[in-house]
Write an enzyme that holds these catalytic residues in place. Structure first.
Site, PDB file in Angstrom:
ATOM      1  N   ASP A  30       0.866  -1.185   0.000  1.00  0.00           N
ATOM      2  CA  ASP A  30       0.000   0.000   0.000  1.00  0.00           C
ATOM      3  C   ASP A  30       0.899   1.231   0.000  1.00  0.00           C
ATOM      4  OD1 ASP A  30      -3.255   0.336   1.019  1.00  0.00           O
ATOM      5  OD2 ASP A  30      -1.977   2.107   0.950  1.00  0.00           O
ATOM      6  N   ARG A 151     -18.523  -8.681   4.265  1.00  0.00           N
ATOM      7  CA  ARG A 151     -19.255  -7.647   5.016  1.00  0.00           C
ATOM      8  C   ARG A 151     -18.360  -7.135   6.119  1.00  0.00           C
ATOM      9  NH1 ARG A 151     -23.365 -11.665   7.382  1.00  0.00           N
ATOM     10  NH2 ARG A 151     -21.432 -12.833   7.257  1.00  0.00           N
ATOM     11  N   GLU A 152     -18.355  -5.839   6.348  1.00  0.00           N
ATOM     12  CA  GLU A 152     -17.603  -5.317   7.483  1.00  0.00           C
ATOM     13  C   GLU A 152     -18.222  -5.889   8.753  1.00  0.00           C
ATOM     14  OE1 GLU A 152     -17.068  -1.067   7.210  1.00  0.00           O
ATOM     15  OE2 GLU A 152     -16.513  -1.252   5.103  1.00  0.00           O
ATOM     16  N   ASN A 212     -25.091  -6.212  -4.630  1.00  0.00           N
ATOM     17  CA  ASN A 212     -25.253  -5.053  -3.750  1.00  0.00           C
ATOM     18  C   ASN A 212     -26.533  -4.279  -4.078  1.00  0.00           C
ATOM     19  OD1 ASN A 212     -23.101  -5.602  -2.160  1.00  0.00           O
ATOM     20  ND2 ASN A 212     -21.757  -4.025  -2.976  1.00  0.00           N
ATOM     21  N   PHE A 253     -32.119  -8.926   5.767  1.00  0.00           N
ATOM     22  CA  PHE A 253     -32.091  -7.643   5.052  1.00  0.00           C
ATOM     23  C   PHE A 253     -33.478  -7.033   4.889  1.00  0.00           C
ATOM     24  CE2 PHE A 253     -28.030  -5.907   3.610  1.00  0.00           C
ATOM     25  CZ  PHE A 253     -27.215  -6.782   4.310  1.00  0.00           C
ATOM     26  N   GLY A 257     -35.661   0.742   9.122  1.00  0.00           N
ATOM     27  CA  GLY A 257     -35.041   1.686  10.045  1.00  0.00           C
ATOM     28  C   GLY A 257     -34.441   2.841   9.265  1.00  0.00           C
ATOM     29  N   CYS A 264     -19.943   0.868   0.658  1.00  0.00           N
ATOM     30  CA  CYS A 264     -20.246   0.026  -0.514  1.00  0.00           C
ATOM     31  C   CYS A 264     -21.619   0.281  -1.120  1.00  0.00           C
ATOM     32  CB  CYS A 264     -20.125  -1.446  -0.150  1.00  0.00           C
ATOM     33  SG  CYS A 264     -18.428  -1.913   0.168  1.00  0.00           S
ATOM     34  N   ARG A 334     -18.244   6.012   6.813  1.00  0.00           N
ATOM     35  CA  ARG A 334     -18.514   6.482   5.453  1.00  0.00           C
ATOM     36  C   ARG A 334     -20.029   6.446   5.213  1.00  0.00           C
ATOM     37  NH1 ARG A 334     -14.672   2.722   2.001  1.00  0.00           N
ATOM     38  NH2 ARG A 334     -15.186   1.336   3.725  1.00  0.00           N
TER      39      ARG A 334
HETATM   40  C1  UDX Z   1     -22.131  -4.790   1.913  1.00  0.00           C
HETATM   41  C2  UDX Z   1     -22.530  -6.171   1.372  1.00  0.00           C
HETATM   42  O1  UDX Z   1     -23.384  -6.829   2.322  1.00  0.00           O
HETATM   43  C3  UDX Z   1     -21.300  -7.002   1.101  1.00  0.00           C
HETATM   44  O2  UDX Z   1     -21.656  -8.257   0.556  1.00  0.00           O
HETATM   45  C4  UDX Z   1     -20.407  -6.237   0.145  1.00  0.00           C
HETATM   46  O3  UDX Z   1     -19.220  -6.972  -0.085  1.00  0.00           O
HETATM   47  C5  UDX Z   1     -20.074  -4.868   0.696  1.00  0.00           C
HETATM   48  O4  UDX Z   1     -21.263  -4.156   1.004  1.00  0.00           O
HETATM   49  P1  UDX Z   1     -21.351  -3.861   4.300  1.00  0.00           P
HETATM   50  O5  UDX Z   1     -21.275  -2.513   3.660  1.00  0.00           O
HETATM   51  O6  UDX Z   1     -20.245  -4.307   5.186  1.00  0.00           O
HETATM   52  O7  UDX Z   1     -21.498  -4.992   3.176  1.00  0.00           O
HETATM   53  O8  UDX Z   1     -22.677  -3.860   5.184  1.00  0.00           O
HETATM   54  P2  UDX Z   1     -24.093  -4.589   5.208  1.00  0.00           P
HETATM   55  O9  UDX Z   1     -24.114  -5.564   6.306  1.00  0.00           O
HETATM   56  O10 UDX Z   1     -24.493  -5.046   3.871  1.00  0.00           O
HETATM   57  O11 UDX Z   1     -25.018  -3.364   5.645  1.00  0.00           O
HETATM   58  C6  UDX Z   1     -25.131  -2.208   4.801  1.00  0.00           C
HETATM   59  C7  UDX Z   1     -26.064  -1.182   5.416  1.00  0.00           C
HETATM   60  O12 UDX Z   1     -27.410  -1.647   5.346  1.00  0.00           O
HETATM   61  C8  UDX Z   1     -25.803  -0.855   6.891  1.00  0.00           C
HETATM   62  O13 UDX Z   1     -25.882   0.556   7.043  1.00  0.00           O
HETATM   63  C9  UDX Z   1     -26.949  -1.551   7.610  1.00  0.00           C
HETATM   64  O14 UDX Z   1     -27.286  -0.897   8.799  1.00  0.00           O
HETATM   65  C10 UDX Z   1     -28.055  -1.472   6.581  1.00  0.00           C
HETATM   66  N1  UDX Z   1     -29.086  -2.523   6.729  1.00  0.00           N
HETATM   67  C11 UDX Z   1     -28.760  -3.829   6.581  1.00  0.00           C
HETATM   68  C12 UDX Z   1     -30.416  -2.172   6.968  1.00  0.00           C
HETATM   69  O15 UDX Z   1     -30.735  -0.983   7.080  1.00  0.00           O
HETATM   70  N2  UDX Z   1     -31.344  -3.159   7.066  1.00  0.00           N
HETATM   71  C13 UDX Z   1     -31.058  -4.470   6.936  1.00  0.00           C
HETATM   72  O16 UDX Z   1     -31.964  -5.301   7.024  1.00  0.00           O
HETATM   73  C14 UDX Z   1     -29.710  -4.822   6.679  1.00  0.00           C
END
Ligand code: UDX
Length: 439
Positions: A30, A151-152, A212, A253, A257, A264, A334
């Site tokens: 990096d 996923r984070e 996504n 999912f 809320g 992402c 972010r």
């Molecule tokens: C996401 C994808 O899940 C992952 O597969 C991809 O590689 C990167 O983007 P991430 O950004 O880590 O991962 O978070 P994720 O768990 O998907 O949640 C995204 C957002 O959606 C969060 O702000 C979460 O609070 C929100 N969320 C998730 C909801 O509001 N409701 C839900 O039911 C699920």
């Protein structure tokens, strides 16, 4: 195998350590010196459960190194490109400058027979363009696209135990070689029968953005239902449970809320729309604009709801915000819906105190004008209203009776529909949530 990983952010750093865990000899590269220094000392530059332990373990084996010098990638059989593709300033499209710079610089050390495997999320068509660059400069080197779905908060688990592998392979005879090399990299994962999809570049690139977009659509769907529930007095949580029992829909999912944020989903759906426009297929994705709009409206609604429970005015009201990260188990802010709401409330005259178990430092850098507290109790001291905007376990475990002692007014807004309404109302709190009747 000898592996290089270019770009050591969330994706790259976790990928590098995970590849070392699988037994490979890995160098992570990096340009960010402090990040590399921290990784070398086995300190995670970001909050990710289990990552620091993995880093310590793999560094101790001697199989994992970190460097700021691209020449250290020399001799690796597989080079993973894991740099970021943020949203362009003032545009929806993805900014590919880091992918391009990383590939250019990799070309200086790349040799025939080696594989470049792209993992960054890129607009469809990028891999074909990069393959041309690689082919011109280093004949005999191969490019594959191998998207990542981590996923984070679950990054280590998702990298070592992915639910599928996707290989975007060249059209030429090099496809077999590339597939063999990737199979060797992921040998333990392949051997345990993980589903594998081999495809062309465009399909592999689209798998990521389509996945996504689907997830974002699912969240915005239930949030659109929440808007209707607010208009009709129906309950979005019960609605989600009831439709979620249908296997074809599923309950995951469907948590209504404050909506989605992070590095992402928001930028990926926008970049997807921008790319569709360039390809003359923008109509296919106009629904994503609505998905984005529904998502953004939830933040505005949360601010309105706060005003409503504060008797119609935010001026001088003490607001406690629990949660700043875009989701629990992360320090990533972010496009965080929680911080966005906190900032809007502050701009509208409220006195906002924010707390988060991991993201205060990052938040303070981005929003220095907000007030921060180390604990939920401190943030809620004499508060007129408490907003739970990120569903960290410690907030869900709060004892509403004891917590009621610190506030001025027992009013709680559950931005993630994650608290126990019964427990909070029984402790004398006014409970409000998006998409549900007042409790
Ligand atoms: C996401 C994808 O899940 C992952 O597969 C991809 O590689 C990167 O983007 P991430 O950004 O880590 O991962 O978070 P994720 O768990 O998907 O949640 C995204 C957002 O959606 C969060 O702000 C979460 O609070 C929100 N969320 C998730 C909801 O509001 N409701 C839900 O039911 C699920």
């Amino acid at each position: 195998m000898r592996i290089s990983v270019i770009g050591c952010g969330y994706l790259g750093a976790v990928h590098a350590a995970s590849m070392a865990e699988l037994g490979h000899e890995v160098v992570g590269i990096d340009v960010d010196e402090p990040k590399i220094a921290s990784l070398r000392e086995a300190r995670a530059p970001f909050y990710e459960p289990g990552f620091e332990e993995l880093l310590q373990r793999t560094l101790a084996t001697g199989r994992l190194r970190f460097s700021t010098d691209m020449s250290d990638a020399s001799g690796a059989q597989v080079h993973f490109v894991c740099v970021g593709t943020p949203q362009k300033r003032g545009e929806n499209a993805a900014d590919l400058r880091y992918v391009e710079a990383a590939t250019e610089s990799l070309l200086q050390v790349l040799q025939a027979g080696e594989l470049v495997a792209g993992k960054s999320t890129v607009p469809v068509g990028t891999a074909a363009r990069l393959a041309e660059m690689v082919g011109e400069k280093v004949p005999g080197a191969i490019l594959a696209w191998n998207p990542e779905f981590l996923r984070e908060g679950f990054a280590v688990q998702d990298t070592l135990h992915p639910d599928r592998l996707v290989y975007g392979l060249p059209a030429s005879g090099a496809a077999e070689v590339a597939e063999r090399m990737l199979d060797e990299v992921y040998a333990p994962i392949v051997e345990r029968g993980t589903p594998k999809v081999t495809a062309d570049y465009a399909t592999a690139e689209m798998v990521k953005t389509a996945a996504n977009s689907f997830l974002a659509t699912k969240i915005s769907f239930i949030n659109a239902m929440a808007e209707l529930c607010e208009a009709t007095g129906a309950d979005v949580k019960l609605l989600a449970d009831a439709i979620g029992y249908d296997d074809r829909i599923g309950r995951k999912f469907l948590n209504a809320g404050l909506g989605f944020g992070g590095g992402c989903l928001p930028k990926d759906i926008r970049a997807f729309m921008a790319r569709a426009g360039e390809l003359g297929a923008d109509q296919a994705l106009t629904f994503l604009r609505e998905v984005d709009n529904i998502n953004m409206r939830r933040r505005i609604r949360m601010v309105e709801l706060t005003r409503e429970v504060c008797d119609g005015s935010l001026l001088g009201k003490r607001v406690a915000v629990l949660g700043a990260a875009f989701k629990p188990d992360s320090d990533d802010i972010r496009d965080s819906p929680a911080l966005n709401v906190a900032a809007q409330l502050q701009l509208q005259g409220a006195v906002v105190r924010v707390t988060d178990p991991a993201a205060i430092e990052n938040s303070r850098r981005q929003w220095p004008q907000l007030d921060y507290a180390d604990t939920a109790e401190e943030a809620a001291d004499r508060a007129d209203v408490v907003l739970v905007l990120t569903e960290w376990k410690q907030y869900l475990d709060l004892d509403p009776r004891a917590f009621g002692e610190v506030v001025a007014q027992k009013r709680v807004l559950d931005g993630r529909n994650a608290l126990s309404r019964t427990a909070w109302t029984e402790a004398g709190w006014t409970y409000r949530a998006l998409g549900r009747r007042a409790g």
